[in-house]
Design a protein around this motif. Structure first.
Motif, mmCIF file in Angstrom:
data_model
loop_
_atom_site.group_PDB
_atom_site.id
_atom_site.type_symbol
_atom_site.label_atom_id
_atom_site.label_comp_id
_atom_site.label_asym_id
_atom_site.label_seq_id
_atom_site.Cartn_x
_atom_site.Cartn_y
_atom_site.Cartn_z
ATOM 1 N N THR A 230 -15.996 80.077 72.896
ATOM 2 C CA THR A 230 -15.125 79.983 74.062
ATOM 3 C C THR A 230 -13.989 79.018 73.764
ATOM 4 O OG1 THR A 230 -16.322 78.120 75.037
ATOM 5 C CG2 THR A 230 -17.118 80.352 75.565
ATOM 6 N N ALA A 231 -12.969 79.016 74.612
ATOM 7 C CA ALA A 231 -11.851 78.088 74.433
ATOM 8 C C ALA A 231 -12.333 76.641 74.525
ATOM 9 C CB ALA A 231 -10.775 78.361 75.489
ATOM 10 N N GLN A 232 -13.251 76.385 75.472
ATOM 11 C CA GLN A 232 -13.775 75.019 75.628
ATOM 12 C C GLN A 232 -14.514 74.572 74.368
ATOM 13 O OE1 GLN A 232 -14.023 77.476 77.837
ATOM 14 N NE2 GLN A 232 -12.741 76.687 79.503
ATOM 15 N N GLN A 233 -15.283 75.485 73.777
ATOM 16 C CA GLN A 233 -16.019 75.146 72.561
ATOM 17 C C GLN A 233 -15.063 74.887 71.390
ATOM 18 O OE1 GLN A 233 -18.472 78.686 72.454
ATOM 19 N NE2 GLN A 233 -20.311 77.566 73.116
ATOM 20 N N LEU A 234 -13.980 75.654 71.335
ATOM 21 C CA LEU A 234 -13.023 75.478 70.241
ATOM 22 C C LEU A 234 -12.259 74.170 70.385
ATOM 23 C CD1 LEU A 234 -11.966 76.665 67.672
ATOM 24 C CD2 LEU A 234 -10.367 78.066 68.989
ATOM 25 N N ILE A 235 -11.891 73.828 71.608
ATOM 26 C CA ILE A 235 -11.218 72.540 71.841
ATOM 27 C C ILE A 235 -12.157 71.391 71.486
ATOM 28 C CG2 ILE A 235 -10.288 71.008 73.616
ATOM 29 C CD1 ILE A 235 -9.189 73.498 75.017
ATOM 30 N N ALA A 236 -13.439 71.536 71.853
ATOM 31 C CA ALA A 236 -14.423 70.505 71.530
ATOM 32 C C ALA A 236 -14.599 70.383 70.019
ATOM 33 C CB ALA A 236 -15.762 70.837 72.188
ATOM 34 N N LYS A 237 -14.502 71.511 69.317
ATOM 35 C CA LYS A 237 -14.638 71.491 67.849
ATOM 36 C C LYS A 237 -13.488 70.712 67.218
ATOM 37 C CE LYS A 237 -15.600 74.639 63.991
ATOM 38 N NZ LYS A 237 -17.016 74.246 63.859
ATOM 39 N N ILE A 238 -12.291 70.912 67.757
ATOM 40 C CA ILE A 238 -11.130 70.164 67.254
ATOM 41 C C ILE A 238 -11.319 68.671 67.505
ATOM 42 C CG2 ILE A 238 -8.644 69.787 67.509
ATOM 43 C CD1 ILE A 238 -8.413 72.725 68.366
ATOM 44 N N ALA A 239 -11.748 68.339 68.730
ATOM 45 C CA ALA A 239 -11.913 66.923 69.099
ATOM 46 C C ALA A 239 -12.997 66.245 68.276
ATOM 47 C CB ALA A 239 -12.232 66.823 70.588
ATOM 48 N N ALA A 240 -14.026 67.007 67.904
ATOM 49 C CA ALA A 240 -15.153 66.423 67.177
ATOM 50 C C ALA A 240 -14.916 66.337 65.675
ATOM 51 C CB ALA A 240 -16.412 67.242 67.444
ATOM 52 N N SER A 241 -13.858 66.969 65.193
ATOM 53 C CA SER A 241 -13.602 66.967 63.755
ATOM 54 C C SER A 241 -13.350 65.545 63.251
ATOM 55 C CB SER A 241 -12.385 67.841 63.439
ATOM 56 O OG SER A 241 -12.100 67.806 62.047
ATOM 57 N N ASP A 242 -14.078 65.171 62.209
ATOM 58 C CA ASP A 242 -13.926 63.822 61.659
ATOM 59 C C ASP A 242 -13.293 63.829 60.268
ATOM 60 O OD1 ASP A 242 -15.959 64.949 60.249
ATOM 61 O OD2 ASP A 242 -17.406 63.327 60.546
ATOM 62 N N VAL A 243 -12.636 64.944 59.930
ATOM 63 C CA VAL A 243 -11.989 65.041 58.624
ATOM 64 C C VAL A 243 -10.785 64.108 58.574
ATOM 65 C CG1 VAL A 243 -10.726 66.544 57.036
ATOM 66 C CG2 VAL A 243 -12.745 67.408 58.256
ATOM 67 N N GLN A 244 -10.772 63.198 57.617
ATOM 68 C CA GLN A 244 -9.657 62.268 57.455
ATOM 69 C C GLN A 244 -9.048 62.330 56.064
ATOM 70 O OE1 GLN A 244 -9.997 58.307 59.156
ATOM 71 N NE2 GLN A 244 -11.952 58.854 60.100
ATOM 72 N N THR B 62 -1.125 73.810 84.224
ATOM 73 C CA THR B 62 -0.137 74.897 84.218
ATOM 74 C C THR B 62 -0.277 75.786 82.983
ATOM 75 O OG1 THR B 62 1.520 73.513 83.111
ATOM 76 C CG2 THR B 62 1.496 73.481 85.528
ATOM 77 N N THR B 63 -1.341 75.573 82.200
ATOM 78 C CA THR B 63 -1.537 76.300 80.942
ATOM 79 C C THR B 63 -2.807 77.132 80.976
ATOM 80 O OG1 THR B 63 -0.450 74.501 79.732
ATOM 81 C CG2 THR B 63 -1.734 76.059 78.434
ATOM 82 N N ASP B 64 -2.694 78.390 80.539
ATOM 83 C CA ASP B 64 -3.857 79.256 80.365
ATOM 84 C C ASP B 64 -4.304 79.155 78.916
ATOM 85 O OD1 ASP B 64 -5.668 81.467 81.237
ATOM 86 O OD2 ASP B 64 -4.596 82.547 79.665
ATOM 87 N N VAL B 65 -5.566 78.762 78.692
ATOM 88 C CA VAL B 65 -6.080 78.548 77.340
ATOM 89 C C VAL B 65 -7.159 79.586 77.039
ATOM 90 C CG1 VAL B 65 -7.106 76.900 75.734
ATOM 91 C CG2 VAL B 65 -5.637 76.081 77.589
ATOM 92 N N SER B 66 -7.034 80.267 75.898
ATOM 93 C CA SER B 66 -8.003 81.292 75.509
ATOM 94 C C SER B 66 -8.179 81.296 74.002
ATOM 95 C CB SER B 66 -7.534 82.670 75.991
ATOM 96 O OG SER B 66 -6.307 83.025 75.365
ATOM 97 N N VAL B 67 -9.116 82.123 73.512
ATOM 98 C CA VAL B 67 -9.333 82.284 72.080
ATOM 99 C C VAL B 67 -8.773 83.633 71.660
ATOM 100 C CG1 VAL B 67 -11.028 82.416 70.217
ATOM 101 C CG2 VAL B 67 -11.389 80.836 72.123
ATOM 102 N N GLY B 68 -7.898 83.649 70.657
ATOM 103 C CA GLY B 68 -7.290 84.885 70.178
ATOM 104 C C GLY B 68 -8.043 85.470 69.002
#
Length: 402
Positions: free
Chosen positions: A46-60, A183-189
Motif C-alpha cells: 500500500t502507499a502507507q507501507q511504501l512511505i513507511a519503507k522509505i522512512a525506515a530506510s537506514d542506508v547511509q 491536498t495530495t492523493d498518494v498511491s502506488v503505481g
C-alpha cells in the motif's frame, strides 16, 4: 602554493525568472524515468507501507551516477540568468552550481558515507565540478578555471552542508514527501527497474484543480527503501518537466579517500563565510549587477532584486498545490511606463518582450511569465503573483486577492 582570496558569498539575488527555479525546488524536487517496459513482479504494498519503507530506510552509504534533466520552458533571457552554461562557466561557488540544475541536462557522480561525508561531481565533457562535504569542511572545485571554494565549520552558519548537497535522489524524495499534505492523493503505481534494481513507484497527484503539476513519481528500491528516481510530470502532458535519478548505484561503503580534497597547485582559493567579509562583499558583484541593473528598471523587480524601491512584502494565497505568493514590491512606475521609456536599458525591454500575453482582470492589467511549471504575473502597479499554477488559475487568484 595556492593563492587565498577571502570572500563572502551570499545566495545570488535573482528576479522573477530565477524565482521560478526556487519555487520549483521548494514545491517539488524531482528525477528521470529509466524504467524498463514491463516492471518486475513484486509483492503488493500500500502507499502507507511504501512511505513507511522509505522512512525506515537506514542506508547511509552509496555511490553511483545520476542524471538530472530540467525542461521548465523558460524564455531565453531567463534561462541565461539561471546560468545555463553548466560546468563551462568555471565558477567554484556551490550556490551557482545548484542554480544551474534548474536548466538543461547534467550528469552527476554521487557518493555518500553518513551525514558527514558526501560528494557530488558534475560532469561536462572534459571539465568537472566537485562539491565535497567532509566533516567540518565544504569544498567546491571547478577544473576549468582551477578555482576552489572552501567553507569551514559547515552547517554552523547560515548554510547547512546538506543544503548545498541537495541534489541526491534521496534528499529530493524527502522534500517531495514533506510537501505532500491533505491536498495530495498518494498511491502506488507500476513497478519499475531503475539502475538495475527492482523498484516500487510512489505516485503523488494534486487533488486540486489549476496546478501545473500532473503528478510526482518516486521510484523506491524494493529491497532497502532508498529513493532511486523522482519524476515530475506536467498536467499538460509531454516529457517530464524535471528528471533526476540514478543510472548506476552501489550501496557499498565508499573509500575514505573519495572525500579527501587538497587544492591543486596554483588554484585560486576563496574562503567562504556567512558574515560580511571586507573583500567578499565585492567578489562577483560586477557580474551580478550586470543583470540586476537592467532588471531593477522593470516595474516591481527592483524590490525582488533588492533595489531601493522594493518593500519585499510576501503574502501566501491558497494552499497545497494551488499556493500562490503575492509580492508587494512598491514599484513607482508601471509596465506601460517601461514600454514607453526610450531611455530604459535594452535588457529590460528584452525581458519585457520575453513575457507572455498581456492579461486583464479585477486586479488591473499585467503580463505573465509562463513556464511549464511556474507562472508569474507582474501587474501594472508592480505586484507579483507567482506559483506552480496555470495562467488562468493565477489570474483568478490575483482577482480574488483584490
Amino acid at each position: 602554493m595556492a593563492a587565498n582570496t577571502k570572500t563572502s558569498r551570499k545566495v545570488a539575488r535573482y528576479a522573477v525568472p530565477v524565482a521560478v527555479a526556487g519555487v520549483a525546488a521548494a514545491t517539488v524536487a524531482m528525477v528521470p524515468a529509466f524504467a524498463n517496459a514491463g516492471g518486475p513482479d513484486l509483492p503488493k504494498v500500500t502507499a502507507q507501507q511504501l512511505i513507511a519503507k522509505i522512512a525506515a530506510s537506514d542506508v547511509q552509504e552509496l555511490s553511483g551516477t545520476a542524471r538530472i534533466s530540467t525542461d521548465l520552458g523558460l524564455p531565453k533571457i531567463a534561462s541565461g540568468l539561471l546560468g545555463g552554461g553548466g560546468v563551462a562557466t568555471g565558477s567554484a561557488n556551490p550556490e551557482e552550481k545548484v542554480a544551474q540544475l534548474a536548466n538543461g541536462t547534467h550528469t552527476v557522480r554521487v557518493a555518500a558515507d553518513g551525514p558527514d561525508r558526501q560528494k557530488l561531481t558534475f560532469l561536462d565533457g572534459k571539465d568537472e565540478y566537485s562539491l565535497i562535504h567532509n566533516g567540518d569542511d565544504v569544498w567546491g572545485y571547478a577544473s576549468k578555471s582551477n578555482e576552489v571554494f572552501h567553507e569551514k565549520n559547515a552547517g554552523q552558519g547560515g548554510h547547512k552542508a546538506d543544503e548545498r548537497l541537495a541534489a541526491s535522489p534521496q534528499q529530493l524524495a524527502q522534500d517531495v514527501l514533506k510537501a505532500a499534505g491533505t491536498t495530495t492523493d498518494v498511491s502506488v503505481g507500476d513497478t519499475a527497474q531503475v539502475a538495475g534494481r527492482d523498484a516500487y513507484q510512489l505516485v503523488l497527484k494534486p487533488k486540486q484543480s489549476g496546478s501545473t503539476v500532473g503528478s510526482v513519481q518516486i521510484a523506491v528500491d524494493a529491497k532497502n527503501g532508498v529513493p532511486l528516481r523522482v519524476q515530475l510530470l506536467s498536467s499538460q502532458g509531454g516529457k517530464p518537466i524535471v528528471d533526476a535519478g540514478f543510472t548506476k548505484v552501489d550501496f557499498a561503503k565508499p573509500s575514505a579517500d573519495t572525500f579527501a580534497f587538497t587544492p591543486p597547485k596554483g588554484a585560486k582559493v576563496s574562503e567562504g563565510t556567512d558574515g560580511p567579509g571586507e573583500k567578499g562583499k565585492e567578489h562577483g558583484k560586477a557580474k551580478e549587477d550586470e543583470h540586476l541593473k537592467a532588471l531593477e528598471s522593470f516595474p516591481g523587480l527592483g524590490g525582488l532584486t533588492g533595489g531601493a524601491d522594493g518593500k519585499g512584502d510576501v503574502k501566501v494565497l491558497g494552499e497545497g498545490w494551488a499556493t500562490v505568493a503575492q509580492i508587494e514590491t512598491g514599484a513607482g512606475k508601471s509596465l506601460k511606463d517601461l514600454e514607453n521609456d526610450k531611455n530604459a536599458p535594452k535588457p529590460a525591454k528584452d525581458f519585457l518582450n520575453s513575457l507572455g500575453d498581456k492579461v486583464t482582470g479585477k486586479f488591473g492589467e499585467g503580463r505573465v511569465l509562463s513556464t511549464r511549471l511556474v507562472n508569474a504575473l507582474i501587474t501594472d502597479d508592480g505586484k507579483v503573483y507567482v506559483g506552480a499554477v496555470t495562467k488562468d488559475q493565477l489570474v483568478k487568484t490575483a482577482d480574488a486577492a483584490k
